[in-house]
Design a protein around this motif. Structure first.
Motif, mmCIF file in Angstrom:
data_model
loop_
_atom_site.group_PDB
_atom_site.id
_atom_site.type_symbol
_atom_site.label_atom_id
_atom_site.label_comp_id
_atom_site.label_asym_id
_atom_site.label_seq_id
_atom_site.Cartn_x
_atom_site.Cartn_y
_atom_site.Cartn_z
ATOM 1 N N THR A 146 17.514 34.925 -1.331
ATOM 2 C CA THR A 146 18.263 34.738 -2.567
ATOM 3 C C THR A 146 19.331 35.827 -2.648
ATOM 4 O OG1 THR A 146 16.828 36.145 -3.925
ATOM 5 C CG2 THR A 146 16.224 33.799 -3.737
ATOM 6 N N LYS A 147 20.455 35.478 -3.247
ATOM 7 C CA LYS A 147 21.513 36.480 -3.369
ATOM 8 C C LYS A 147 21.040 37.655 -4.215
ATOM 9 C CE LYS A 147 26.495 36.813 -3.823
ATOM 10 N NZ LYS A 147 27.760 36.078 -4.131
ATOM 11 N N ALA A 148 20.205 37.372 -5.221
ATOM 12 C CA ALA A 148 19.701 38.445 -6.070
ATOM 13 C C ALA A 148 18.869 39.443 -5.274
ATOM 14 C CB ALA A 148 18.870 37.857 -7.212
ATOM 15 N N ALA A 149 18.004 38.940 -4.397
ATOM 16 C CA ALA A 149 17.174 39.832 -3.583
ATOM 17 C C ALA A 149 18.028 40.584 -2.564
ATOM 18 C CB ALA A 149 16.082 39.038 -2.874
ATOM 19 N N PHE A 150 19.019 39.903 -1.991
ATOM 20 C CA PHE A 150 19.909 40.530 -1.015
ATOM 21 C C PHE A 150 20.664 41.690 -1.654
ATOM 22 C CE2 PHE A 150 23.967 40.641 1.401
ATOM 23 C CZ PHE A 150 23.465 40.856 2.670
ATOM 24 N N VAL A 151 21.182 41.457 -2.857
ATOM 25 C CA VAL A 151 21.912 42.521 -3.564
ATOM 26 C C VAL A 151 20.948 43.648 -3.947
ATOM 27 C CG1 VAL A 151 23.175 43.059 -5.680
ATOM 28 C CG2 VAL A 151 23.723 40.976 -4.399
ATOM 29 N N ARG A 152 19.771 43.270 -4.379
ATOM 30 C CA ARG A 152 18.773 44.263 -4.819
ATOM 31 C C ARG A 152 18.439 45.271 -3.729
ATOM 32 N NH1 ARG A 152 12.710 42.653 -7.066
ATOM 33 N NH2 ARG A 152 11.821 44.769 -7.034
ATOM 34 N N VAL A 153 18.341 44.814 -2.463
ATOM 35 C CA VAL A 153 17.995 45.739 -1.374
ATOM 36 C C VAL A 153 19.219 46.367 -0.722
ATOM 37 C CG1 VAL A 153 15.852 44.520 -0.907
ATOM 38 C CG2 VAL A 153 17.895 43.941 0.421
ATOM 39 N N GLY A 154 20.409 45.997 -1.193
ATOM 40 C CA GLY A 154 21.617 46.627 -0.685
ATOM 41 C C GLY A 154 22.257 45.964 0.511
ATOM 42 N N GLY A 155 21.857 44.720 0.812
ATOM 43 C CA GLY A 155 22.454 43.995 1.930
ATOM 44 C C GLY A 155 22.061 44.585 3.276
ATOM 45 N N PHE A 156 22.821 44.212 4.294
ATOM 46 C CA PHE A 156 22.567 44.742 5.637
ATOM 47 C C PHE A 156 23.060 46.180 5.743
ATOM 48 C CE2 PHE A 156 22.595 40.173 6.583
ATOM 49 C CZ PHE A 156 21.488 40.070 7.410
ATOM 50 N N SER A 157 22.283 47.012 6.370
ATOM 51 C CA SER A 157 22.748 48.367 6.671
ATOM 52 C C SER A 157 23.821 48.286 7.755
ATOM 53 C CB SER A 157 21.582 49.236 7.164
ATOM 54 O OG SER A 157 20.588 49.365 6.168
ATOM 55 N N ASP A 158 24.807 49.141 7.669
ATOM 56 C CA ASP A 158 25.914 49.125 8.628
ATOM 57 C C ASP A 158 25.475 49.840 9.908
ATOM 58 O OD1 ASP A 158 28.326 48.854 9.870
ATOM 59 O OD2 ASP A 158 29.400 50.297 8.600
ATOM 60 N N ILE A 159 24.652 49.142 10.678
ATOM 61 C CA ILE A 159 24.126 49.684 11.923
ATOM 62 C C ILE A 159 24.405 48.689 13.043
ATOM 63 C CG2 ILE A 159 22.373 51.174 10.909
ATOM 64 C CD1 ILE A 159 20.330 48.967 11.216
ATOM 65 N N PRO A 160 24.545 49.152 14.289
ATOM 66 C CA PRO A 160 24.972 48.272 15.369
ATOM 67 C C PRO A 160 23.858 47.465 16.020
ATOM 68 C CG PRO A 160 24.817 50.514 16.169
ATOM 69 C CD PRO A 160 24.529 50.571 14.697
ATOM 70 N N LEU A 161 22.615 47.719 15.649
ATOM 71 C CA LEU A 161 21.479 47.026 16.264
ATOM 72 C C LEU A 161 20.313 47.095 15.283
ATOM 73 C CD1 LEU A 161 21.065 45.725 19.138
ATOM 74 C CD2 LEU A 161 19.807 47.801 19.739
ATOM 75 N N MET A 162 19.437 46.094 15.327
ATOM 76 C CA MET A 162 18.246 46.056 14.478
ATOM 77 C C MET A 162 18.570 45.836 13.004
ATOM 78 S SD MET A 162 15.805 46.400 16.700
ATOM 79 C CE MET A 162 15.583 46.983 18.379
ATOM 80 N N GLU A 163 19.753 45.314 12.709
ATOM 81 C CA GLU A 163 20.097 45.086 11.310
ATOM 82 C C GLU A 163 19.183 44.057 10.651
ATOM 83 O OE1 GLU A 163 21.762 41.772 13.415
ATOM 84 O OE2 GLU A 163 22.018 43.902 13.839
ATOM 85 N N ASP A 164 18.688 43.092 11.451
ATOM 86 C CA ASP A 164 17.787 42.091 10.910
ATOM 87 C C ASP A 164 16.405 42.675 10.611
ATOM 88 O OD1 ASP A 164 17.362 42.523 13.615
ATOM 89 O OD2 ASP A 164 17.366 40.404 14.186
ATOM 90 N N ILE A 165 15.910 43.524 11.512
ATOM 91 C CA ILE A 165 14.618 44.183 11.310
ATOM 92 C C ILE A 165 14.690 45.109 10.101
ATOM 93 C CG2 ILE A 165 12.845 45.630 12.358
ATOM 94 C CD1 ILE A 165 13.314 42.967 13.817
ATOM 95 N N ASP A 166 15.778 45.855 10.003
ATOM 96 C CA ASP A 166 15.964 46.778 8.890
ATOM 97 C C ASP A 166 15.989 46.033 7.551
ATOM 98 O OD1 ASP A 166 17.019 49.530 7.810
ATOM 99 O OD2 ASP A 166 18.468 48.045 7.103
ATOM 100 N N LEU A 167 16.717 44.918 7.501
ATOM 101 C CA LEU A 167 16.766 44.127 6.265
ATOM 102 C C LEU A 167 15.382 43.582 5.928
ATOM 103 C CD1 LEU A 167 18.525 42.780 4.019
ATOM 104 C CD2 LEU A 167 18.639 40.783 5.530
ATOM 105 N N SER A 168 14.673 43.077 6.925
ATOM 106 C CA SER A 168 13.337 42.521 6.701
ATOM 107 C C SER A 168 12.399 43.559 6.100
ATOM 108 C CB SER A 168 12.747 41.995 8.011
ATOM 109 O OG SER A 168 13.448 40.875 8.489
ATOM 110 N N LYS A 169 12.459 44.767 6.621
ATOM 111 C CA LYS A 169 11.566 45.813 6.128
ATOM 112 C C LYS A 169 11.829 46.109 4.653
ATOM 113 C CE LYS A 169 10.924 49.444 8.706
ATOM 114 N NZ LYS A 169 11.261 50.601 9.611
ATOM 115 N N ARG A 170 13.104 46.069 4.247
ATOM 116 C CA ARG A 170 13.415 46.326 2.842
ATOM 117 C C ARG A 170 13.074 45.129 1.955
ATOM 118 N NH1 ARG A 170 18.794 46.900 2.677
ATOM 119 N NH2 ARG A 170 19.146 46.710 4.923
#
Length: 229
Positions: A146-170
């Motif tokens: 949901t866009k609300a949850a995405f905004v709540r956790v701050g979106g994707f971190s600006d990192i070159p690898l593991m951005e999906d894992i990082d988002l999942s953890k948050r």
């Protein structure tokens, strides 16, 4: 009329697959808004895509940056992040919206890896099982949120690898993901290009290093050197 679902697809030099993936996304999600985010393609990706997505925008390269740029531009209340080498399952739109209506904040599909090496038939089931166990999803599994949850956790971190894992953890701090059994089909091209066993071992080693605290930038440098060999 938009169903409330928006698809964000980050691309960079994907001319070979862009038409089939966009057409597949439209079939699987006929009511969704589709936003293509180009990271500076030097081939004819954008030209071939013309007329298929609802919106084409540009972004500095980097999958995390491109997906954040796309998320800022969408109208939908639910965002699906789709890789340019992944085909969504039949009736994906309904499955996503049903999951959200049932109370999920985010989720992903099971995945099947398509390619010649027989070992790839095992990779998908192992990824799916690991995801169910850990509550962590990868981009190959077509993450939706949901866009609300995405905004709540701050979106994707600006990192070159593991951005999906990082988002999942948050996102996991909010709730466990909805793990849908319908299978997204993703290309085994990176496994074939670098050798399936080598790729599997490399990715598991990188994920382990990430969990142990090695920075994504360091991991990206290691991954780049391994690919260049």
């Amino acid at each position: 009329m938009n169903s409330g679902l928006s698809i964000v697809m980050p691309v960079l030099d994907e001319a070979e697959t862009i038409v089939s993936v966009l057409q597949g996304a439209r079939r699987a999600c006929p009511g969704a808004e589709i936003v293509l985010v180009d990271g500076g393609s030097t081939d004819d990706t954008v030209a071939k895509a013309r007329g298929l997505p609802d919106l084409v925008i540009s972004s500095p390269p980097g999958r995390a940056r491109q997906m954040n740029t796309g998320a800022d531009a969408v109208f939908g209340d639910v965002i699906l992040f789709l890789h340019a080498d992944t085909q969504l399952p039949h009736m994906a739109e309904g499955a996503i919206l049903d999951a959200i209506a049932s109370g999920a904040d985010w989720g992903r599909f099971d995945v099947r890896i398509e390619g010649r090496p027989a070992i790839l038939r095992l990779v998908g089931p192992l990824m799916n099982a690991r995801s169910r166990l850990t509550g962590v999803a990868t981009g190959d599994q077509a993450i939706f949120v949901t866009k609300a949850a995405f905004v709540r956790v701050g979106g994707f971190s600006d990192i070159p690898l593991m951005e999906d894992i990082d988002l999942s953890k948050r996102l996991r701090r909010i709730s466990r993901p909805a793990c849908l059994h319908s299978k997204a089909v993703t290309s085994g091209r990176r496994w074939e290009a670098n050798g399936p066993l080598r790729t599997i071992v490399t990715m598991w080693a990188l994920r382990l290093a990430y969990w142990l605290g090695v920075s994504p930038r360091t991991l990206a440098e290691i991954y780049g050197r391994l690919k260049a060999r």
